[in-house]
Every structure is written in structure tokens, then in C-alpha cells.
Design a protein around this motif. Structure first.
Motif: not given
Length: 407
Positions: A35-36, A89, A92-93, A96-97, A128-130, A133
Motif C-alpha cells: 500500500l502507498s 491513496k 483507495r488501494q 481496489t483489493y 487506485a491501481s494494484v 492494474n
């Protein structure tokens, strides 16, 4: 004994599950869950537990789906806790997960794929992209398994009016100049540096979209995809709102049946659906800017006749390419701002209070002094709108435009 691909029990589509699993790291330790930023330890534990369920032999689809839902619900609250630019971010990740695990659970359980496609789209829109993408790659695999919609299932698009509004008369002295395929040097010296608008012709002739795209085509290619839609004729109206819906439902409600005004205005559409991005090209003139191609924002604008963008400014250079339909556009240089009565609020400071086509000259008397230019943008034409140049746009037909914002 585990079913193929590690799914608990019989698999409705073993070949699909194998294709989906091939998008992921081969072993559990390869899915790093990086994660960021910082999130709560409990969230990290849930992520690791979901990863374990995914890689278990057999995969525990029901439990994986429940954890995906928990991760989505918790991170959704964080995504809506303040201004978007202040959202970490990392959250957001996490979202996404959550979408990824829930979508994989749907596939593993052999359930219908449309909900899994929606989960991917939600992650692409809000997350957010993981994992390089992975959602974009996953949704492409899933969408290929769905039947393509027949030309419009809820009523023939052929019945839709192609031209639904007469074009306003553009006086020659007020017309934006037209130029066919100018050299980079000529465009730079005569339009980019002095900041003058121009309609470019011939530069999209080789774009595949010019021959392929139609309402039917979007129904077939993207009908099942979830996108944000703006509801209302213009964003300054009190009743204006936004809603998530599939492209198919949008076409049914706002294009075919014309129940009310709705507009698909989206900068993520081409990332969501690469098949569409492959049909357009970044104009060569963008190379005159300071950034790279990745710095160019590509926007989609799709809607019925009657949609309006009020007179406003944008902070970047803009190429507005018309694919189908027509648009009436009125422009005004930035030095005329005092005659255009921008809203005083910070949110709308880049938008004029004046209705260009029906101005209240008692309330806004100086508007009559404004030096306006206009054009009717036709399919295949590209309008260069210089940075900070005021512009008003009204769709005359069912219309699809692509804009390129660059610096």
C-alpha cells in the motif's frame, strides 16, 4: 480433491477460472498487498486473510466474498470522509483489493459475471491501481465472456433522431477560422503561442473511431460497464446530480427514450475500456507541450441533444475532437473575463453567470461588450481551445466528443 484452479467444489467454467488466476501471482507470497501509505492493522489482517482464502486449496469463495465486502464497505467510508484530494491513496488501494477479492469470489463460485464486472468498474473508478492494474486486465477477461448486446435491445437506435436541433447562424465575422492539417510550426506560431482558437480539419481522418463508433457500437462494446453519468442539462442547475449506471441503461434512459437529460462525461472511460482507447489517437500537436503523452488527460463526452456546458474556463490547452453529432460552441478570450461575470464562489469561479444564448443584459449589461467567436463543430473536426479561453458548448444532436487536455 480440489477442483481445477483450487476452487471448492465443481467449477462452472474451469477454463475461465484458469485464465483469471493466470492474471495473479502464482504463489501467495507473490501478492505483496503493498500500500502507498498507512492503514489500520486490522485492515492489513483482513487483506492477508482474504489473500489466504484466495490461494487456499480449495479456494474458499464464500468467505472470500464476505471479506471483500467488508473491505469495500470500510474503505468506502474512508473515501467519503472528506475532499477527494485529501484521501490517502492507501485507502483507495484497499477499496481496489476489496473489489478484486469480491469479483474473484463471484467467478470462483460460478455465479453470473455481470456483478463481477461491476465490481471491477467500481474499483477502477474509485480505487487506485494494484498488482499492475489487475482490475483492468480482469474486467477485460470477464467482459469477453459476456454476450455482446444486440443492436439496442430496448428499442431500435435507428428510431433515434440523428439531427434534433437546427444549428445557430454563425456570422462570418464571428466565425472561428478553419485550417486543414497545418504543420506543427504553423500551428505553434499562429495559434498556440498567441492563444487563438482554430478548427482543425483532416487530422482525425485516420482514427478508427470515425468509421466504427455509433450508439449501437457503444451498446455492444460497453453496454455492461458501469460509468458515472451527469443528470441535468448543465452542471450549474440546482437539480444537477451524478449517478452510477451501466452504459446500456444510460443509452436506454437518456439516448433512446429521451426521458430527461443525462450526460456521460468521463476521463476514466478510456482506461476502463481500452478497446475504445485503441480507436483514437493523441493529436500530433500535443508534442508542442511540456509534458509526455501520459500527462495528457483524455475525456469522453457522450449525450443527447440539448446538453450544455455553461461558459467556463479550463486550466489547460484543449483539443476537442468531434466523433459523431454536432456541437455549437461559443468562445471568448480570457482578457474579456470582467464582461462575463464569473461566479463569486470558489467552486464556480471559472464559470460565467451569463446564459450565452439567452443573456440577461439588464443583470449583466457588460456582456454585450464581450468579443465572442463561435462555430458549429462537425464530425471529424477538432477545435483548439487555448488555456483559460472561455467556451460554451451545446449539443445539437446525439453527440460523442473526445477532448485532450495538455500543458
Amino acid at each position: 480433491m480440489a477442483a481445477p484452479g483450487g476452487v471448492q467444489g465443481p467449477v462452472a467454467n474451469p477454463a475461465l477460472w484458469a485464465e483469471v488466476r493466470a492474471l495473479l501471482p502464482a504463489a501467495e507470497e507473490g501478492m505483496t498487498l503493498a500500500l502507498s501509505g498507512e492503514v489500520e492493522d486490522g485492515i492489513l489482517q483482513l487483506l492477508r486473510r482474504a489473500r489466504g482464502l484466495l490461494y487456499a486449496q480449495p479456494c474458499e469463495a464464500a468467505a472470500l466474498g464476505r471479506l471483500g465486502e467488508i473491505l469495500r464497505d470500510y474503505s468506502w467510508e474512508r473515501l467519503n470522509a472528506g475532499p477527494w484530494r485529501e484521501i490517502s491513496k492507501a485507502w483507495r488501494q484497499v477499496y481496489t483489493y476489496g473489489c478484486l477479492f469480491a469479483a474473484l469470489a463471484e467467478v470462483a463460485a460460478g455465479r453470473p459475471l455481470a456483478p463481477a464486472v461491476r465490481l471491477c468498474d467500481m474499483g477502477l473508478l474509485m480505487g487506485a491501481s494494484v498488482l499492475d492494474n489487475v482490475l483492468a486486465r480482469l474486467v477485460r477477461v470477464l467482459q469477453a465472456q459476456l454476450p455482446r448486446a444486440e443492436p439496442w435491445a430496448h428499442g431500435s437506435v435507428k428510431k433515434v433522431r440523428i439531427a434534433s436541433a437546427p444549428a445557430p447562424l454563425v456570422q462570418p465575422e464571428d466565425a472561428v477560422p478553419h485550417l486543414r492539417c497545418p504543420s506543427l510550426e504553423r500551428f505553434r506560431e499562429n495559434y498556440l503561442i498567441p492563444g487563438k482558437p482554430v478548427v482543425l480539419e483532416g487530422i482525425t481522418d485516420h482514427w478508427p473511431c470515425m468509421k466504427k463508433w455509433s450508439v449501437d457500437y457503444f451498446c455492444q462494446v460497453a453496454g455492461c460497464r458501469t460509468v458515472p453519468v451527469e443528470l441535468g442539462s448543465r452542471y450549474t442547475d440546482e437539480e444537477w446530480s451524478q449517478k452510477l449506471m451501466t452504459v446500456g441503461d444510460f443509452i436506454s434512459e437518456y439516448i433512446v427514450n429521451e426521458n430527461s437529460i443525462g450526460y456521460l462525461a468521463q476521463h476514466q472511460l478510456f482506461d476502463q475500456i481500452p478497446e475504445l482507447k485503441e480507436d483514437i489517437r493523441i493529436p500530433d500537436y500535443c508534442c508542442l507541450g511540456e509534458g509526455e503523452d501520459d500527462d495528457i488527460t483524455i475525456n469522453a463526452w457522450f449525450g443527447p441533444a440539448g446538453t450544455v456546458s455553461p461558459l467556463h474556463q479550463d486550466p489547460q490547452q484543449n483539443f476537442l475532437a468531434q466523433v459523431f453529432g454536432r456541437k455549437y460552441i461559443c468562445l471568448c478570450p480570457p482578457q474579456e473575463s470582467e464582461n462575463l461575470y464569473p461566479h463569486e464562489s470558489q467552486i464556480l469561479h471559472n464559470t460565467s453567470q451569463v446564459d450565452v444564448e439567452d443573456p440577461d443584459l439588464v443583470k449583466f449589461p457588460n456582456f454585450r461588450k464581450a468579443a465572442l467567436q463561435s462555430c458549429v463543430l462537425m464530425p471529424g473536426q477538432v477545435l483548439f481551445i487555448p488555456v483559460q479561453y472561455w467556451h460554451y458548448v451545446r449539443s445539437l444532436d446525439i453527440s460523442f466528443s473526445v477532448s485532450f487536455w495538455w500543458s
